[in-house]
Motif scaffolding. Structure first.
Motif: not given
Ligand SMILES: [Zn+2]
Length: 309
Positions: A144-153
């Protein structure tokens, strides 16, 4: 007057830093050997002194940093296997203290993905995965046009997907990781570790320490063993891309660095292996593209972009 940001790409071998404006034009760029700096603080000092020399310090509106195993939330580089500083390195706070400005840090592949999204092959895309190929393999996942960082980054450590149970020892300490096979260093390991009847007659056997460029060059000259190595490497990566389809269903994979910039039919070979290995619902849907930002350094651009966003 355009805003200026400092983008920094810290790698295991080299660190490249550049001053970039908000249109993606580089106004200054410099590369230094990462290993020539004994401590992280020495590297930060070096960058500060270099910018000071060119009177660029006062013009910066912030600093964006891409590092291997970079944690967006904590601002730390955490246990990066291919970098000579071990453990946790708090780069965001070291830079903030030295430069007294806003600092944003993320994984190097996430930074490169931002560069592709703003200025490269992913302009207008909502769902794609950027794969970096070099000493290791990294990835930046965009949904969706955004970086996936995840729960812990820490989302996107794609190079450490286990592709061969109990396989080659990886720099991370585990066995069978994708990067032990499909990174540039993985490709070089195949010169030793791949069985072939064509090994002895290969030009690679005449080079003392062949690197990935030597392998690509031999491949271009139809060396049979080099062709086997390239086929093996691309097969491993293609299969892993097929697995990646299952959890992120991207519009495209964008490849950056290493042998992705070599003049070989890489995307055709990868598409073949990926689609052959993919689940039926994903077959022939995702593109594989080579980054158009190789001359501009997507990670430096992307790291600077973090500041503008
Ligand atoms: Zn690993």
């Amino acid at each position: 007057m355009h805003k200026l940001a400092l983008g920094i790409d810290i790698g295991g071998t080299n660190t490249t830093f550049g001053v970039v404006n908000d249109r993606g034009d580089s106004v200054f760029e410099h590369t230094t050997s990462t290993r020539s700096h004994d401590t992280p603080e020495q590297l930060v000092d070096f960058i500060y002194q270099t910018l000071s020399k060119y009177t660029l310090l006062d013009q910066l509106c912030g600093i964006g940093i891409g590092v291997p195993n970079g944690n967006f939330y904590t601002g730390n580089m955490e246990y990066a296997p291919n970098v000579h500083w071990q453990g946790i390195v708090p780069f965001r706070s070291i830079f903030a203290e030295k430069f007294q400005t806003t600092v944003i840090l993320t994984n190097d592949a996430n930074a490169a993905a931002m560069g592709e999204l703003q200025f490269g092959a992913a302009v207008g895309m909502q769902h794609f995965v950027l794969i970096t190929i070099g000493t290791g393999i990294g990835s930046g996942i965009v949904e969706n046009g955004r970086i996936v960082y995840g729960h812990n980054g820490m989302a996107g450590e794609y190079g450490h997907l286990c592709v061969v149970p109990n396989g080659r020892l990886c720099a991370c300490g585990r066995r069978g990781c994708l990067e032990a096979y499909a990174s540039c260093t993985g490709m070089v390991r195949s010169v030793q570790e791949l069985d072939s009847q064509h090994k002895k007659t290969s030009v690679l056997s005449t080079i003392e320490h062949p690197n990935s460029k030597d392998i690509v060059e031999a491949y271009k000259h139809n060396d049979t063993f080099a062709t086997e190595i390239i086929d093996f490497t691309v097969h491993m990566l293609g299969n892993a891309l097929a697995d990646c389809l299952c959890f992120s269903d991207p519009q495209a994979f964008i490849l950056f660095g290493g042998y992705a910039r070599a003049d070989i039919p890489l995307t055709d070979m990868l598409l073949y292996h990926m689609n052959k290995a993919a689940l039926k619902v994903y077959q022939n849907k995702a593109d594989i593209l080579i980054s158009p930002l190789h001359d501009k350094n997507a990670a430096v651009l992307g790291a600077a972009t973090l500041v503008f966003n």
